[in-house]
Design a protein around this motif. Structure first.
Motif, PDB file in Angstrom:
ATOM      1  N   LEU A  16      20.798  24.870  24.990  1.00  0.00           N
ATOM      2  CA  LEU A  16      20.512  24.766  23.457  1.00  0.00           C
ATOM      3  C   LEU A  16      21.798  26.158  22.924  1.00  0.00           C
ATOM      4  CD1 LEU A  16      16.965  25.119  22.848  1.00  0.00           C
ATOM      5  CD2 LEU A  16      18.333  23.269  22.346  1.00  0.00           C
ATOM      6  N   PRO A  17      22.297  25.881  21.516  1.00  0.00           N
ATOM      7  CA  PRO A  17      23.042  26.783  21.026  1.00  0.00           C
ATOM      8  C   PRO A  17      22.507  28.221  21.179  1.00  0.00           C
ATOM      9  CG  PRO A  17      23.027  24.868  19.675  1.00  0.00           C
ATOM     10  CD  PRO A  17      21.725  24.671  20.744  1.00  0.00           C
ATOM     11  N   TYR A  46      24.631  33.662  18.922  1.00  0.00           N
ATOM     12  CA  TYR A  46      25.772  33.791  18.387  1.00  0.00           C
ATOM     13  C   TYR A  46      26.442  32.706  17.764  1.00  0.00           C
ATOM     14  CZ  TYR A  46      30.935  33.789  18.702  1.00  0.00           C
ATOM     15  OH  TYR A  46      32.505  33.550  18.389  1.00  0.00           O
ATOM     16  N   TYR A  47      25.994  31.330  18.242  1.00  0.00           N
ATOM     17  CA  TYR A  47      26.403  30.123  17.515  1.00  0.00           C
ATOM     18  C   TYR A  47      25.815  29.889  16.037  1.00  0.00           C
ATOM     19  CZ  TYR A  47      26.965  25.215  16.763  1.00  0.00           C
ATOM     20  OH  TYR A  47      26.839  23.865  15.949  1.00  0.00           O
ATOM     21  N   LEU A  48      24.499  30.245  16.097  1.00  0.00           N
ATOM     22  CA  LEU A  48      23.644  30.156  14.952  1.00  0.00           C
ATOM     23  C   LEU A  48      24.183  31.222  14.007  1.00  0.00           C
ATOM     24  CD1 LEU A  48      21.471  28.552  13.655  1.00  0.00           C
ATOM     25  CD2 LEU A  48      19.692  30.408  14.394  1.00  0.00           C
ATOM     26  N   SER A  49      24.456  32.454  14.168  1.00  0.00           N
ATOM     27  CA  SER A  49      24.856  33.443  13.420  1.00  0.00           C
ATOM     28  C   SER A  49      26.156  32.957  12.544  1.00  0.00           C
ATOM     29  CB  SER A  49      25.273  34.671  13.903  1.00  0.00           C
ATOM     30  OG  SER A  49      24.133  35.247  14.730  1.00  0.00           O
ATOM     31  N   GLU A  50      27.052  31.919  13.272  1.00  0.00           N
ATOM     32  CA  GLU A  50      28.092  31.679  12.812  1.00  0.00           C
ATOM     33  C   GLU A  50      28.029  30.342  12.068  1.00  0.00           C
ATOM     34  OE1 GLU A  50      30.991  30.318  15.702  1.00  0.00           O
ATOM     35  OE2 GLU A  50      32.153  32.162  15.622  1.00  0.00           O
ATOM     36  N   TRP A  54      16.714  31.833  20.439  1.00  0.00           N
ATOM     37  CA  TRP A  54      17.193  33.067  19.774  1.00  0.00           C
ATOM     38  C   TRP A  54      17.226  34.419  20.674  1.00  0.00           C
ATOM     39  CZ3 TRP A  54      19.567  33.907  15.332  1.00  0.00           C
ATOM     40  CH2 TRP A  54      19.442  34.984  14.755  1.00  0.00           C
ATOM     41  N   GLY A  55      16.418  34.207  21.737  1.00  0.00           N
ATOM     42  CA  GLY A  55      16.305  35.143  22.633  1.00  0.00           C
ATOM     43  C   GLY A  55      15.086  35.416  23.348  1.00  0.00           C
ATOM     44  N   GLY A  56      15.170  35.632  24.931  1.00  0.00           N
ATOM     45  CA  GLY A  56      13.783  35.466  25.434  1.00  0.00           C
ATOM     46  C   GLY A  56      13.078  34.120  25.362  1.00  0.00           C
ATOM     47  N   GLU A  57      11.722  34.170  24.806  1.00  0.00           N
ATOM     48  CA  GLU A  57      11.119  32.863  24.577  1.00  0.00           C
ATOM     49  C   GLU A  57      11.141  32.698  23.335  1.00  0.00           C
ATOM     50  OE1 GLU A  57       7.828  36.395  24.978  1.00  0.00           O
ATOM     51  OE2 GLU A  57       9.972  35.961  25.737  1.00  0.00           O
TER      52      GLU A  57
END
Length: 339
Positions: A194-195, A198-202, A257-260
């Motif tokens: 998945l993205p 970093y990608y989602l922030s952009e 987004w991070g972790g789970e």
């Protein structure tokens, strides 16, 4: 990686076959011109490139690069001394550098040792300058007709131009492919595909000027630590990968987004799914999915915190709001959507 062993072998076979055909053509030309020393040299070169095909088969790429470069330098230098500077053989001494550095790139990509071509290129430069200086003071041993000189210059011009252009075009393709691969690795999670954050922030930055209404959801796998502690971290990776595959199949922007934790972003428009219905369907799909690892079947659930916003809203506040709702869902039984 763009360059691999199979492609390197194929390219080496093509180069060897092309050089073999060139020397057969040179043999016919020098037979016609009755230049016996170059006839003998080209017979040797033909045998040499037949042997080189075996070298490529054995994947001895450093030997292939060094021996081919030295053969070309020796042949062309000898031809220049015998036929003169105006026959154009010296062009190949420059053109070979393009192939040489491409060979070094290939060697570095394949982690091959002892494949540094700069010393070879220095030898080529010294032979180029040496033959020119020699012919400045002495005449060549053979004098070719004007038509043969014309034909040789056209031939070497075409050969060097085509080979250099093809190699440089290939390097452009490799560079572009490497940049795209690097950009993908920087913007996507390796485990789930998945993205990533970093990608989602952009993406969030890119919708700042969009006048639409959006929704954002943060989701979290319930009791993920318990899954790792009970079944092991490999099982935890399996759960993340499986959920990643399920979410990747949805027609909505979703990232790890991070972790789970996973984060969704969508537009509140008619042609986009209703977020409440959409997220409830995902929640039920994961709840009902038959997770099985190492022969053990178990259930996984997720909790979702949903928030809506427009382009004028502060994204940090939206994330905080969605995260607060996720926390509220965790405190009230988990496996639910809070909005």
């Amino acid at each position: 990686m763009f360059m691999n062993l199979k492609r390197a072998k194929l390219l080496a076979y093509c180069i060897s076959a092309c050089f073999l055909l060139i020397h057969i053509l040179m043999l016919l030309i020098f037979l016609q011109c009755k230049i016996l020393p170059l006839v003998k040299f080209n017979i040797f070169s033909i045998c040499f490139y037949i042997t080189i095909l075996f070298v490529v088969h054995k994947e001895w790429f450093p030997l292939f690069t060094i021996s081919v470069y030295l053969e070309v330098v020796a042949h062309m230098s000898f031809a220049i001394l015998l036929t003169g500077w105006e026959t154009g053989f010296q062009v190949t001494l420059i053109g070979m550098n393009v192939l040489a550095f491409y060979a070094e790139y290939t060697g570095r990509s394949l982690k091959l040792k002892y494949l540094k071509v700069m010393p070879l290129c220095i030898i080529g430069m010294l032979m180029y300058l040496g033959t020119y200086i020699y012919l400045y003071f002495y005449s060549p041993f053979y004098s070719l007709t004007k038509d043969v000189v014309f034909a040789l210059n056209i031939l070497w011009g075409i050969i060097v131009f085509v080979i250099s252009s093809l190699v440089l075009q290939l390097l452009v393709i490799i560079t572009n492919s490497s940049e795209e691969e690097l950009a993908y690795e920087l913007s996507h999670d390796k485990l789930t595909g998945l993205p990533n954050r970093y990608y989602l922030s952009e993406q969030l930055d890119s919708i700042k000027d969009d006048k639409s209404y959006f929704w954002l959801c943060i989701s979290d796998i319930d009791d993920f630590k318990k899954i790792n502690d009970t079944y092991g971290h490999n099982c935890g990776d399996y759960v993340l990968k499986t959920i990643g595959d399920l979410l990747a199949a949805k027609e909505i922007l979703c990232c790890r987004w991070g972790g789970e934790e996973f984060l969704f972003v969508g537009r509140l428009e008619q042609n986009y799914p209703d977020p409440h219905k959409f997220l409830e369907e995902i929640r039920k799909e994961i709840q009902n999915y038959a997770f099985e690892y190492d022969g053990i079947k178990f259930q996984v659930t997720m909790t979702f915190g949903l928030s809506t916003f427009t382009n004028g809203d502060n994204i940090d506040n939206i994330l905080r709001d969605a995260d607060d709702k996720l926390y509220l869902g965790k405190q009230n039984g988990k496996n639910r959507l809070i909005f």
